[in-house]
Enzyme design. Structure first.
Site, PDB file in Angstrom:
ATOM      1  N   ARG A  45       5.521  -4.486   0.278  1.00 50.37           N
ATOM      2  CA  ARG A  45       6.003  -5.679   0.835  1.00 50.37           C
ATOM      3  C   ARG A  45       5.574  -6.867   0.110  1.00 50.37           C
ATOM      4  NH1 ARG A  45       9.709  -6.233   5.260  1.00 50.37           N
ATOM      5  NH2 ARG A  45       9.861  -8.291   4.042  1.00 50.37           N
ATOM      6  N   ARG A  55       4.239  -5.278  11.702  1.00 45.93           N
ATOM      7  CA  ARG A  55       4.037  -3.958  10.906  1.00 45.93           C
ATOM      8  C   ARG A  55       2.708  -4.128   9.918  1.00 45.93           C
ATOM      9  NH1 ARG A  55       7.593  -1.684   7.385  1.00 45.93           N
ATOM     10  NH2 ARG A  55       5.752  -0.419   7.239  1.00 45.93           N
ATOM     11  N   TYR A 112      -0.981  -5.456   5.117  1.00 41.80           N
ATOM     12  CA  TYR A 112      -0.798  -4.235   4.003  1.00 41.80           C
ATOM     13  C   TYR A 112      -1.898  -4.210   3.459  1.00 41.80           C
ATOM     14  CZ  TYR A 112       4.239  -4.534   5.173  1.00 41.80           C
ATOM     15  OH  TYR A 112       5.417  -4.445   6.076  1.00 41.80           O
ATOM     16  N   ARG A 155       1.910   4.277   8.129  1.00 41.22           N
ATOM     17  CA  ARG A 155       2.585   3.112   8.566  1.00 41.22           C
ATOM     18  C   ARG A 155       2.507   2.805  10.021  1.00 41.22           C
ATOM     19  NH1 ARG A 155       5.341   5.314   4.136  1.00 41.22           N
ATOM     20  NH2 ARG A 155       6.288   3.926   2.878  1.00 41.22           N
ATOM     21  N   ARG A 189      -7.920   4.636  19.671  1.00 36.12           N
ATOM     22  CA  ARG A 189      -8.784   5.276  20.847  1.00 36.12           C
ATOM     23  C   ARG A 189     -10.126   4.834  20.857  1.00 36.12           C
ATOM     24  NH1 ARG A 189      -4.752   4.628  23.345  1.00 36.12           N
ATOM     25  NH2 ARG A 189      -2.999   6.211  23.392  1.00 36.12           N
ATOM     26  N   GLU A 203       6.779  10.404   8.206  1.00 38.49           N
ATOM     27  CA  GLU A 203       7.387   9.487   7.427  1.00 38.49           C
ATOM     28  C   GLU A 203       8.861  10.062   6.832  1.00 38.49           C
ATOM     29  OE1 GLU A 203       8.724   5.746   6.202  1.00 38.49           O
ATOM     30  OE2 GLU A 203       7.072   6.133   7.608  1.00 38.49           O
ATOM     31  N   CYS A 243       2.479   9.465  16.959  1.00 43.33           N
ATOM     32  CA  CYS A 243       2.767   9.619  15.693  1.00 43.33           C
ATOM     33  C   CYS A 243       3.675  10.411  15.203  1.00 43.33           C
ATOM     34  CB  CYS A 243       1.353  10.264  15.046  1.00 43.33           C
ATOM     35  SG  CYS A 243      -0.238   9.472  15.521  1.00 43.33           S
TER      36      CYS A 243
END
Length: 122
Positions: free
Chosen positions: A115, A6, A107, A89, A62, A77, A74
């Site tokens: 988190r 993540r 993060y 994210r 890319r 959210e 893509c």
């Protein structure tokens, strides 16, 4: 073993250049700390909050050497009231020999709020 890595970051503005810059920075950190090569990657899913629509963050990937054939997608959210704004994210699915607790999730910027339990993990 297949594992998920993540990552999340935020931007200051809905500007293509910043979205690409911050996405690239985050993904490069994800692969660096987890020793991932492009051929190890099954796919990368990228979500953005509804306030980010200046560009596709996948364009950033890319720009990374060797990533031509890495499948990237893509998507928006979920628009949860009060959630972190201007957030990108990433869920990267990779083949790795790392144990689940050894995987380092990244993060950056304001996304560190997402988190805190994973931060400071060595």
């Amino acid at each position: 073993m297949i594992r998920g890595i993540r990552g999340a970051t935020t931007v200051q503005a809905n500007q293509a250049e910043e979205i690409i810059k911050e996405t690239k920075k985050m993904v490069e950190k994800m692969v660096e700390v987890n020793q991932v090569k492009p051929e190890d990657i099954a796919s990368v899913l990228i979500s953005v909050t509804p306030d980010l629509n200046a560009t596709f963050p996948a364009k950033a990937l890319r720009l990374i050497d060797g990533w031509k054939y890495v499948p990237v997608m893509c998507m928006p959210e979920i628009n949860v009231p009060g959630s972190l704004a201007q957030c990108i994210r990433v869920m990267m699915t990779v083949n790795t020999s790392l144990n689940q607790e050894e995987v380092e999730h990244i993060y950056l910027n304001e996304a560190i709020k997402l988190r805190p339990d994973l931060l400071g993990k060595d």
